[in-house]
Design an enzyme around this catalytic site. Structure first.
Site, PDB file in Angstrom:
ATOM      1  N   ASN A 101      10.240 -19.564   3.911  1.00  0.00           N
ATOM      2  CA  ASN A 101       9.440 -20.737   4.212  1.00  0.00           C
ATOM      3  C   ASN A 101       8.848 -21.235   2.884  1.00  0.00           C
ATOM      4  O   ASN A 101       9.164 -20.717   1.815  1.00  0.00           O
ATOM      5  CB  ASN A 101       8.339 -20.370   5.225  1.00  0.00           C
ATOM      6  CG  ASN A 101       7.894 -21.583   6.037  1.00  0.00           C
ATOM      7  OD1 ASN A 101       7.784 -22.683   5.496  1.00  0.00           O
ATOM      8  ND2 ASN A 101       7.642 -21.389   7.310  1.00  0.00           N
TER       9      ASN A 101
ATOM     10  N   ASN B 280       8.777 -18.868  13.692  1.00  0.00           N
ATOM     11  CA  ASN B 280       8.110 -19.192  12.430  1.00  0.00           C
ATOM     12  C   ASN B 280       6.791 -18.440  12.356  1.00  0.00           C
ATOM     13  O   ASN B 280       5.810 -18.840  12.975  1.00  0.00           O
ATOM     14  CB  ASN B 280       7.901 -20.713  12.378  1.00  0.00           C
ATOM     15  CG  ASN B 280       7.165 -21.151  11.128  1.00  0.00           C
ATOM     16  OD1 ASN B 280       6.974 -20.364  10.196  1.00  0.00           O
ATOM     17  ND2 ASN B 280       6.741 -22.397  11.117  1.00  0.00           N
TER      18      ASN B 280
ATOM     19  N   LYS C  84      12.628 -29.272  14.885  1.00  0.00           N
ATOM     20  CA  LYS C  84      11.237 -29.372  14.438  1.00  0.00           C
ATOM     21  C   LYS C  84      10.413 -28.248  15.053  1.00  0.00           C
ATOM     22  O   LYS C  84      10.550 -27.945  16.246  1.00  0.00           O
ATOM     23  CB  LYS C  84      10.695 -30.741  14.875  1.00  0.00           C
ATOM     24  CG  LYS C  84       9.230 -30.966  14.571  1.00  0.00           C
ATOM     25  CD  LYS C  84       9.009 -31.396  13.139  1.00  0.00           C
ATOM     26  CE  LYS C  84       7.519 -31.585  12.848  1.00  0.00           C
ATOM     27  NZ  LYS C  84       7.023 -30.718  11.784  1.00  0.00           N
TER      28      LYS C  84
ATOM     29  N   CYS D 216       4.228 -20.524   8.650  1.00  0.00           N
ATOM     30  CA  CYS D 216       3.792 -21.862   8.271  1.00  0.00           C
ATOM     31  C   CYS D 216       2.493 -21.755   7.483  1.00  0.00           C
ATOM     32  O   CYS D 216       1.522 -21.190   7.983  1.00  0.00           O
ATOM     33  CB  CYS D 216       3.587 -22.748   9.491  1.00  0.00           C
ATOM     34  SG  CYS D 216       3.006 -24.389   9.004  1.00  0.00           S
TER      35      CYS D 216
END
Lengths: 305, 243
Positions: free
Chosen positions: A193, A128, A45, A131
């Site tokens: 993504n 990441n 996560k 997002c």
């Protein structure tokens, strides 16, 4: 006997199937469904420096062949991940995993990645920069080559493990961002993504998602993801984790032919808790059907000739 | 959580837009009243969570209101058709806290989970009272089913066409109880929370992604931390709720 193993920057995986970040928690909860040790690895996560509740609900909107989510990086913060979540996972999962790190500044990315890098369980750090669900950070880094370069350099300076940058599809030319990552020292790329999307409720005439927009994923985005993996494979010389709408063993093979070394399965886990297990179990037979003996032989195969 | 293929035995209207579906399949993972199942419906990407109304060995009863694409498709299904269902989801009600005179409060499509709960409380030796709240007479369902269990069943309607005129909280004033369980629309849950002195449990609804705790789509804040309605819920205790 088909050989399913692949290698991501020296990290050996028994097979290329990895549940995608945000669709598998910290992994251990899925032990109540099946033995997760069959997985190639697990992308944890998305983790930030501080704990986050994320966005208000509703956070989910259904679409044709997919869904929009606007969870907003809910997570307990990197210190709790290291102290609580990783030990819980270690008890049940014996392989190395992929940390997924988000941040709101270059320094925050670096600090969080540095902490993850010190964990024995972590094999790869996936950064990441894409997002779509957080303001003042997240995707704004991922859509600007200058910022992405700064994040990559800062993270590489404080880490020892392979650093993969997770790219946003919400850009004019994804190969520009990919090249910037490569030039700044990234070890690999994860793409894509989610695509920024939205739905409106006809009865209330308002967006379904409280945050109005969110990230679209699911089988509907597979052709877009495949195309981007194909383009990026041609543009850079980095291993790629292919992500986007993969739901079957055939999709895995197709994504690898486009240039992916491994794949992450996201939305499929949400509608089919056994999705990764089913795909892994179907891979040998599907490989045989297409004359594949070594799965790693087909990486980028669609670019030949 | 268990995945199973269920066969529809019947699917009939209880009111103009509320249906009762009886299915046959493996119900062994349904451990508590107040849990839900998650149904795969052809042509729709996400599963549809529906609370368990009743289950016995191999038999599952679901009651749902046609409110969107998913429930409309469900309403058109016929006997013999099959559904891929995840069972045993959510925490469900904890009946150990009920005391000997609990009250069960269901509003509209919040009524169904009260049925299995009522049966379990009776088996445990409690003497539940049931309050079922509806807007109008033609929305009422399952009154006789509750009465057949031998419990006091009170009906409230907003327009006063049947039973007590007003809301479930108007019926609550007329009875003594040791504890309460409730499920219904958010304004009803808040009204119950504000008007009951005893402790109780609330079953919440939230738009879910996966229903299995993976996506964090249905998170809420509570006094005891962040909880996923699909996994640490849908039932929360009064003392932990943050409105």
């Amino acid at each position: 006997m088909v050989n399913l193993s692949v290698s991501l920057s020296g990290v050996k995986l028994d097979n290329p199937v990895i549940p995608a970040s945000g669709t598998f928690g910290f992994g251990y909860e899925f032990m109540r469904f099946y033995d997760i040790n069959i997985l190639g690895s697990i992308a944890l996560k998305g983790t930030t420096e501080e704990p986050r509740f994320g966005n208000p609900t509703p956070r989910i909107a259904e679409c044709e062949a997919g869904l929009i989510n606007s969870v907003g990086l809910q997570n307990p913060g990197v210190d709790n991940v290291i102290k609580i979540e990783l030990p819980k996972l270690k008890k049940v999962y014996k392989k190395q995993v992929i940390a997924n790190v988000s941040g709101f500044s270059v320094d925050e990315y670096a600090r969080t990645c540095e902490k993850m890098d010190r964990q024995e369980q972590i094999g790869i750090i996936e950064v990441n920069v894409s997002c779509p669900n957080v303001h003042s950070g997240g995707m704004s880094f991922g859509t600007d080559t200058k910022f992405v370069s700064e994040v990559v350099k800062a993270v590489k300076a404080v880490t020892t493990k392979p650093v993969y940058i997770k790219l946003s599809p919400n850009v004019t030319d994804i190969t520009e961002i990919a090249k910037a990552c490569e030039a700044s020292g990234a070890d690999g790329l994860s793409l894509i993504n989610t695509l920024l999307g939205m739905r409106i409720n006809l009865k209330t005439r308002k967006p379904i998602i409280a945050n109005k927009m969110g990230g679209f994923s699911g089988p509907a985005v597979f052709p877009v993801a495949l195309r981007m993996v194909y383009q990026v494979y041609q543009a850079v010389n980095l291993p790629i984790i292919g992500i986007g709408g993969i739901s079957s063993a055939e999709d895995v093979i197709e994504m690898m032919l486009a240039g992916a070394t491994a794949v992450e399965i996201g939305a499929a886990n949400l509608v089919e808790p056994f999705a990764c297990k089913n795909i892994i179990e179907q891979l040998p037979e599907t490989c045989q059907k297409y004359g594949i003996e070594n799965l790693s032989d087909i990486i980028g195969g669609a670019h030949n000739g | 959580m268990k995945q199973g293929i269920f066969t529809i035995k019947s699917n009939k209207n209880l009111t103009a837009n509320v249906l009762e579906m009886i299915l046959e399949g493996d119900t062994s993972d349904i451990k508590r009243p107040g849990q839900f199942v998650n149904i795969k419906i052809d042509g729709l990407y996400l599963r549809r969570p529906i609370s368990v109304c009743y289950c016995s060995e191999n038999k599952l009863t679901l009651i749902y209101k046609t409110v969107g694409k998913g429930t409309e498709k469900l309403s058109k299904m016929r006997e013999g058709e099959r559904l891929d269902i995840l069972t045993g989801l959510g925490n469900g009600f904890n009946i150990a806290k009920a005391g000997d005179k609990p009250v069960l409060i269901g509003g509209g499509v919040g009524v169904p989970p009260m049925y299995l709960l009522c049966k379990k409380l009776i088996e445990k030796g409690a003497l539940p009272t049931v309050i079922l709240g509806f807007n109008t007479a033609d929305e009422i369902f399952y009154k006789e089913e509750f009465e057949k269990l031998g419990v006091k069943t009170m009906i409230t309607t907003v327009d006063g066409s049947v039973g007590i005129k007003g809301f479930v909280t108007d019926a609550l004033k007329e009875i003594d109880y040791t504890y309460y369980f409730c499920c219904g629309p958010m304004p009803m849950l808040k009204a119950v929370y504000n008007s009951c002195d005893t402790s109780g449990q609330f079953s919440f609804e939230e738009r879910m992604g996966c229903g299995i705790g993976a996506c964090m789509g249905c998170s809420c804040k509570t006094i005891t931390g962040y909880k996923r309605i699909c996994t640490e819920g849908p039932v929360l205790e009064k003392e932990e709720i943050l409105w």
